[in-house]
Design a protein around this motif. Structure first.
Motif, PDB file in Angstrom:
ATOM      1  N   HIS A  63       0.860  -1.173   0.000  1.00  0.00           N
ATOM      2  CA  HIS A  63       0.000   0.000   0.000  1.00  0.00           C
ATOM      3  C   HIS A  63       0.898   1.225   0.000  1.00  0.00           C
ATOM      4  N   SER A  64       0.904   1.913  -1.091  1.00  0.00           N
ATOM      5  CA  SER A  64       1.785   3.056  -1.266  1.00  0.00           C
ATOM      6  C   SER A  64       1.129   4.324  -0.743  1.00  0.00           C
ATOM      7  N   SER A  65       1.968   5.266  -0.312  1.00  0.00           N
ATOM      8  CA  SER A  65       1.451   6.561   0.120  1.00  0.00           C
ATOM      9  C   SER A  65       1.283   7.515  -1.055  1.00  0.00           C
ATOM     10  N   PHE A  66       1.639   7.076  -2.258  1.00  0.00           N
ATOM     11  CA  PHE A  66       1.500   7.921  -3.439  1.00  0.00           C
ATOM     12  C   PHE A  66       0.070   7.825  -3.935  1.00  0.00           C
ATOM     13  N   GLY A  67      -0.647   8.919  -3.872  1.00  0.00           N
ATOM     14  CA  GLY A  67      -2.052   8.923  -4.249  1.00  0.00           C
ATOM     15  C   GLY A  67      -2.238   9.072  -5.751  1.00  0.00           C
ATOM     16  N   SER A  68      -3.486   9.194  -6.139  1.00  0.00           N
ATOM     17  CA  SER A  68      -3.797   9.318  -7.560  1.00  0.00           C
ATOM     18  C   SER A  68      -3.431  10.696  -8.111  1.00  0.00           C
ATOM     19  N   ARG A  69      -3.067  11.632  -7.243  1.00  0.00           N
ATOM     20  CA  ARG A  69      -2.700  12.979  -7.716  1.00  0.00           C
ATOM     21  C   ARG A  69      -1.431  12.941  -8.549  1.00  0.00           C
ATOM     22  N   PHE A  70      -0.603  11.896  -8.385  1.00  0.00           N
ATOM     23  CA  PHE A  70       0.602  11.781  -9.198  1.00  0.00           C
ATOM     24  C   PHE A  70       0.288  11.251 -10.592  1.00  0.00           C
ATOM     25  N   GLY A  71      -0.863  10.653 -10.795  1.00  0.00           N
ATOM     26  CA  GLY A  71      -1.211  10.090 -12.092  1.00  0.00           C
ATOM     27  C   GLY A  71      -0.395   8.866 -12.437  1.00  0.00           C
TER      28      GLY A  71
ATOM     29  N   ARG B 205      10.648   4.785   4.860  1.00  0.00           N
ATOM     30  CA  ARG B 205      10.692   5.631   3.657  1.00  0.00           C
ATOM     31  C   ARG B 205      10.301   4.832   2.424  1.00  0.00           C
ATOM     32  N   GLU B 206       9.745   5.523   1.447  1.00  0.00           N
ATOM     33  CA  GLU B 206       9.427   4.939   0.155  1.00  0.00           C
ATOM     34  C   GLU B 206      10.142   5.725  -0.926  1.00  0.00           C
ATOM     35  N   LEU B 207      10.593   5.014  -1.942  1.00  0.00           N
ATOM     36  CA  LEU B 207      11.231   5.618  -3.102  1.00  0.00           C
ATOM     37  C   LEU B 207      10.539   5.064  -4.327  1.00  0.00           C
ATOM     38  N   LEU B 208       9.912   5.930  -5.090  1.00  0.00           N
ATOM     39  CA  LEU B 208       9.252   5.531  -6.323  1.00  0.00           C
ATOM     40  C   LEU B 208      10.090   6.039  -7.481  1.00  0.00           C
ATOM     41  N   VAL B 209      10.388   5.171  -8.424  1.00  0.00           N
ATOM     42  CA  VAL B 209      11.179   5.536  -9.600  1.00  0.00           C
ATOM     43  C   VAL B 209      10.310   5.312 -10.828  1.00  0.00           C
ATOM     44  N   CYS B 210      10.203   6.340 -11.676  1.00  0.00           N
ATOM     45  CA  CYS B 210       9.424   6.219 -12.903  1.00  0.00           C
ATOM     46  C   CYS B 210       9.974   7.204 -13.936  1.00  0.00           C
ATOM     47  N   ARG B 211       9.503   7.062 -15.149  1.00  0.00           N
ATOM     48  CA  ARG B 211       9.876   8.024 -16.185  1.00  0.00           C
ATOM     49  C   ARG B 211       9.019   9.271 -16.010  1.00  0.00           C
ATOM     50  N   ASP B 212       9.616  10.420 -16.243  1.00  0.00           N
ATOM     51  CA  ASP B 212       8.884  11.675 -16.101  1.00  0.00           C
ATOM     52  C   ASP B 212       7.987  11.861 -17.314  1.00  0.00           C
ATOM     53  N   PHE B 213       6.717  12.056 -17.079  1.00  0.00           N
ATOM     54  CA  PHE B 213       5.758  12.197 -18.175  1.00  0.00           C
ATOM     55  C   PHE B 213       5.114  13.570 -18.214  1.00  0.00           C
ATOM     56  N   ARG B 214       5.448  14.439 -17.243  1.00  0.00           N
ATOM     57  CA  ARG B 214       4.806  15.749 -17.190  1.00  0.00           C
ATOM     58  C   ARG B 214       5.530  16.769 -18.054  1.00  0.00           C
ATOM     59  N   LYS B 215       4.765  17.690 -18.598  1.00  0.00           N
ATOM     60  CA  LYS B 215       5.322  18.795 -19.373  1.00  0.00           C
ATOM     61  C   LYS B 215       5.821  19.834 -18.401  1.00  0.00           C
ATOM     62  N   ARG B 216       7.084  20.171 -18.483  1.00  0.00           N
ATOM     63  CA  ARG B 216       7.678  21.190 -17.606  1.00  0.00           C
ATOM     64  C   ARG B 216       7.718  22.512 -18.372  1.00  0.00           C
ATOM     65  N   TYR B 217       7.203  23.555 -17.757  1.00  0.00           N
ATOM     66  CA  TYR B 217       7.126  24.868 -18.397  1.00  0.00           C
ATOM     67  C   TYR B 217       8.241  25.791 -17.919  1.00  0.00           C
ATOM     68  N   TYR B 218       9.360  25.209 -17.546  1.00  0.00           N
ATOM     69  CA  TYR B 218      10.507  25.987 -17.107  1.00  0.00           C
ATOM     70  C   TYR B 218      11.769  25.252 -17.554  1.00  0.00           C
TER      71      TYR B 218
ATOM     72  N   VAL C 242       4.003  16.842  -5.430  1.00  0.00           N
ATOM     73  CA  VAL C 242       2.626  17.264  -5.631  1.00  0.00           C
ATOM     74  C   VAL C 242       1.866  17.215  -4.315  1.00  0.00           C
ATOM     75  N   GLN C 243       2.161  16.208  -3.491  1.00  0.00           N
ATOM     76  CA  GLN C 243       1.518  16.084  -2.193  1.00  0.00           C
ATOM     77  C   GLN C 243       2.474  16.544  -1.107  1.00  0.00           C
ATOM     78  N   ALA C 244       1.930  16.951   0.023  1.00  0.00           N
ATOM     79  CA  ALA C 244       2.759  17.409   1.142  1.00  0.00           C
ATOM     80  C   ALA C 244       3.631  16.268   1.653  1.00  0.00           C
ATOM     81  N   GLY C 245       4.885  16.579   1.962  1.00  0.00           N
ATOM     82  CA  GLY C 245       5.805  15.582   2.501  1.00  0.00           C
ATOM     83  C   GLY C 245       6.534  14.770   1.463  1.00  0.00           C
ATOM     84  N   HIS C 246       6.407  15.113   0.205  1.00  0.00           N
ATOM     85  CA  HIS C 246       7.074  14.389  -0.867  1.00  0.00           C
ATOM     86  C   HIS C 246       8.178  15.262  -1.472  1.00  0.00           C
TER      87      HIS C 246
END
Length: 74
Positions: free
Chosen positions: A5-13, A28-41, A53-57
């Motif tokens: 049961h991960s603490s990463f909610g659906s807000r991460f997509g 502690r938890e470490l999640l590794v994935c490919r970045d899929f979000r568009k960065r505007y900077y 995206v969530q508090a404490g991350h």
């Protein structure tokens, strides 16, 4: 079969990410994935740190491709 049961909610997509894995080390938890979000900077080409995206991350973007998300396990 054991379910983590991960603490990463659906807000991460992350339900749409087929190439992700979760490592739990004590409290502690470490999640590794490919970045899929568009960065505007402008992103640092080697390592970029940001609050999650969530508090404490904490998000660490490595080589503009791999996203490491650190959090407390629940």
């Amino acid at each position: 079969m054991t379910t983590l049961h991960s603490s990463f909610g659906s807000r991460f997509g992350l339900e749409y990410m087929p190439t992700s894995f979760l490592v739990r080390m004590g409290k502690r938890e470490l999640l590794v994935c490919r970045d899929f979000r568009k960065r505007y900077y402008a992103v640092n080409p080697i390592m970029e740190c940001d609050t999650g995206v969530q508090a404490g991350h904490l998000e660490v973007l490595m080589f503009r491709r791999w996203l490491l998300i650190l959090s407390k396990a629940h």
